[in-house]
Each structure stands twice: as C-alpha cells, then as structure tokens.
Enzyme design. Structure first.
Site: not given
Ligand SMILES: *Cc1c(COP(=O)(O)O)cnc(C)c1O
Length: 495
Positions: A112
């Site tokens: 993120k």
């Molecule tokens: C948010 C997140 C995901 C999923 O990503 P999306 O863009 O929502 O599909 C996968 N792994 C981690 C560690 C995340 O924080």
C-alpha cells in the site's frame, strides 16, 4: 493532448485527472476510468536505464495530463525518497524460477506504501489546481494495514490532516503500536469502542453529513478519502510493472519483445488491474495470474462468469486479501462490456441487491488475459516452507498465495513463460504465520520479539519500520464511542 476520466456508471461526463483524484468516487457511485489507456512514449530499452522516479514520471504524465511537469515531478520526488529503504524502490529478487517484485520497502513494509506515499501529494496538488482553498481532512476507518500506510503517507504533508479510526480490540498488537506511535502534527489516531463495520459506518456518515461539511467549510476544511478506488492510487501502481519489465530487459534477463506472465495476490483487484493497464500501455505481458486465498470469489468468477459474494467469509493468514467484494473489478467489468455504463450499472445493482451478477459469453471472451486460482491455508504455508528450504528466501503469507497459484498454473498448463510475482508484504509484517510455516515458531515469544528469530532464519536485518515501533513513544491515546466520532474530529480541528 488531455486524457479524461469518466464514471463506470455514467460514461458521459468527463473530468480531468485532478478532479477525479479530488473526488475519489464519482457522485453516481461509479469509479473513474480513463477514456483510453495511453501508450508508452519512450522505449522499454530507454526506460530500463532510468531511475524508478524517472520511469514514474514517464508513466504518470500520460495519465495525469493536467499536471504540469514540475507539479508531477515534485509529487514523485516527495513520495519516492528516503522513506524507502532501497534506491531501487521496488527491487527484484530471483528465487526458484520466478522474479519477485518486492513492493514492501516503504514506511509500513507493505505494498500500500507504493500508492499511499504519492497520493497525498497528488491530492494537495489537485486541490490547488482546482482552486480549493480549504485544507483537506482525510478520514479513514481501518481494520489494520491501510490506516498505518495512510498515516505515514499524509504525515507532515502541508495542507492536509488525517484522522484514522480503528476498532479498539479489532487490530493486532503490532498494527495498533504502528498507528499510535505515528509522528506528525497533522496526524490523529482514534480507537473506537466498536468493531470495524461500526467505524466504517461512522466515517461514511460523516462524509454524508451536510451540516458537518458546512461547519468544516467555515473553518477552512473539507473531507476527502484515501480509499483504494481513487485513481491517484491505481495509476502509481502501473509504474512498477513498467519499471520491472524495463529493468529485466536492461539486465539481459529477457529479450526485447519477450512476453512475461505476472502473478498478483489479489484482494480488491487494484494491484492486478494496474498490471492490466501496464499491458495495455505496451508492456509485453502474456497472462495475468489472479491469486486468491480461501475467499476465492475471483477464482469462481473467472471460471464461471458469475460473481457471487453470497458465501461464508473466511479469516485467513493473508488478511489483506480477506475480501468478498473486489471493488476495483468494476473497472474491468466496465471495460469488457465495451464501456457500456448502463450495462455495468445494471450488474453492480444486481451485486448490491442479490449479492451477485453474471457476465455474458462475449464479455467472458474478453477476459482471456486472466487466469484465476486460489491457495488453501495449508498450501500457503507449504509454499513459504518449500521456497525457504530450496533457496533461503522467506516470503510473507500474501506473496505465498501468489507463489502457490503460479505453481498450480505451471503444472496445469505446462507454460514456461518467465514470470514476475508481486511480493506485497515483508515477511516481518506477518512474523508469526511465517515462522509457523518454516517450523521455527516459539509461542512463548511475543510477536515483536519473534522478528529477531526471523531475521536470523532469513539472514536479513530487521526492517527499520519494525525497529522504530519497538522503542517508539505512544503519541495517540484517544478512545471514543461511535456516536462521539464527529465531536472528536471537530475537537482535533479546533472547531
Ligand atoms: C492490499 C493488499 C493486497 C491486495 O491488493 P489489491 O490491490 O487489493 O488486490 C495484497 N497483499 C497485501 C499485503 C496487501 O496489503
């Protein structure tokens, strides 16, 4: 030439990138999509010689066409700086036949950060461009990860304030410590006496409260959201797919024009959609492997054409993917139904009322780029263990879901195409589950102390992000009832 954005539920009214970033969601409930996906203007060979920041500019300038060169370069410079613990920003590691793009070198050691470190700068620039004089107040309800990444992104960004609400007993000890130790005058963290849903409902209520909006406006503030459906989060994610391909090419790991597959551990469908956009910009990507955990709505969708959220919600060891409604999928649905906003609205309405919808054969045809599969809890742990035993490389639980699906795909199809796997979190973020998987857990040791054993096992040092919170001072200690959320926000703003 300017690129415009339309809502997936309207398709008519065009807005500029900066307006789409400021709004987040369209008034009709739809998501903003660019009217076309621009093609890269410089060759992948040239991009291979550039820094991450330079590649970011080459990609983002094509999507954010109403930003000046200086504005966009300033946003990029402020986002991808020493907050990351490597100059490469998104480095590649080769292990057991696949390339892992490590998207966890930012402030909160998860993917993120890739988008949330730039969103605040894009947002404040968008506000100024649209003559918004108010300061922007970001409200977020979090079940753990997003809250900290948003706090870290907005901390110290002039013209913004951020208030994060989390359920008092609903996040892990490490997650709570990460949030309550957040530095920055403009950051506020509140524990609420209630669960995550109540926190989220409370935030939504404040967004829709006209009286409150008026009071804020008089005091020089307005609310906004750092939600994952904002195009200011989606587009920065396209960058690392372009950058990865260009760097592999430059290093001679692939030949010019050679196609690669991309595997993405998926929750809200944002990360994998960014890879799809990279493909349409001209990056030679063959298949997009969509990896789910036991909440396998997307696997079923790609197999049957039916999206059905009516099922048991499972708590897994990859909590950031425990999702039954993948909100970014709406953008793909809109694109594969021929940008027919009415058709898309109909399907989304059915999702809201029936909890499901079915796409047509014709639309299904257009999803050939995607392959979906999932990993059980046992398979996820087994992938962590097996990769560690073969190579010494330790991956986190989310990434291991992708590794499992990549192996299943190879086994099923015999496809030998070189593959890039999005590694979305540091194993230090999910230490307990990772140590259990490699058979080195010690139940008598706390989560925060177990990281030392993991560092030893993985032969890497404990990331700064973890070291910092170990000794950090608690800076936030507000606790409130759900009903008190608006008053709490007003108090922070001095209203
Ligand atoms: C948010 C997140 C995901 C999923 O990503 P999306 O863009 O929502 O599909 C996968 N792994 C981690 C560690 C995340 O924080």
């Amino acid at each position: 030439m300017d690129l415009f954005y339309v809502s997936t539920r309207d398709g008519q009214k065009k807005v500029k990138a900066s307006e789409a970033i400021l709004k987040g969601l369209s008034e009709d409930g739809g998501l903003f999509v660019p009217t076309s996906v621009p093609k890269l203007e410089v060759s992948l060979e040239e991009l291979g010689k550039m820094s991450y920041q330079e590649v970011a500019y080459e990609v983002m300038k094509l999507f954010f066409t109403d930003f000046t060169e200086e504005e966009l370069k300033t946003c990029i410079k402020r986002a991808y700086d020493e907050k990351f613990d490597t100059e490469d920003i998104a480095p590649l590691t080769y292990a057991d036949g696949a390339y892992y793009i490590e998207l966890f070198h930012g402030s909160t050691i998860a993917f993120k950060d890739m988008a949330l470190s730039i969103l605040p700068h894009l947002m404040i620039t968008s506000a100024r461009k649209n003559h918004v004089k108010n300061d922007i107040v970001i409200l977020t309800a979090t079940s753990g990860d997003t809250g900290k990444a948003a706090l870290a992104g907005f901390a110290g960004v002039e013209g913004t304030k951020i208030v994060v609400f989390y359920p008092k007993d609903g996040v892990s000890a490490i997650q709570e410590k990460q949030m309550v130790t957040q530095k920055g005058e403009n950051t506020h963290v509140v524990a609420i006496r209630g669960n995550f849903d109540e926190a989220q409902t409370g935030v939504k209520k404040m967004f829709n409260d006209r009286e409150l909006a008026k009071e804020l406006d008089q005091a020089g503030y307005q609310f906004s959201s750092a939600n994952s459906i904002n195009i200011g989060r989606l587009i920065p994610q396209v960058v690392y797919y372009v950058n990865t391909y260009a760097k592999l090419l430059n290093a001679g790991k692939i030949a010019a024009g050679e196609k690669v597959n991309v595997t993405v551990p998926t929750g809200n469908f944002g990360n994998i959609l960014a890879a799809y956009f990279a493909k349409h910009m001209g990056v030679p990507i063959a298949k997009l492997l969509c990896a789910s955990n036991e909440n396998k709505v997307l696997f079923d969708f790609f197999k049957t054409g039916v999206y059905d959220r009516n099922r048991e919600f499972k708590l897994t060891s990859s909590p950031s993917m425990d999702i039954l409604i993948s909100s970014n999928l709406e953008r793909l649905i809109y694109l594969v139904c021929g940008c027919d906003a009415d058709k898309n609205s109909e399907l989304m309405k059915s999702l809201q009322t029936e909890g499901k919808y079915e796409i047509t054969e014709e639309m299904k045809e257009k999803l050939q780029d995607f392959y979906g599969n999932f990993a059980t809890e046992e398979e996820t742990a087994e992938s962590i263990r097996s990769l560690y035993e073969k190579t010494g490389y330790v991956i986190d639980t989310h990434t291991a879901v992708a590794t499992t699906v990549y192996e299943k795909y190879k086994h099923e199809t015999g496809d030998q195409t070189k593959t890039v796997i999005a590694s979305t979190a540091s194993p230090f973020k999910f230490t307990r589950a990772v140590m259990q998987a490699i058979g080195q857990d010690d139940p008598s040791v706390s989560d925060l102390d177990l990281v030392d054993a993991l560092a030893k096992a993985a032969n890497v040092s404990v990331p700064n992000a973890i070291e910092e919170i170990r000794n950090a001072e608690i800076l936030h200690n507000t606790v409130c009832d759900v009903e008190e959320m608006p008053q709490t926000v007003k108090k922070f703003l001095g209203i």
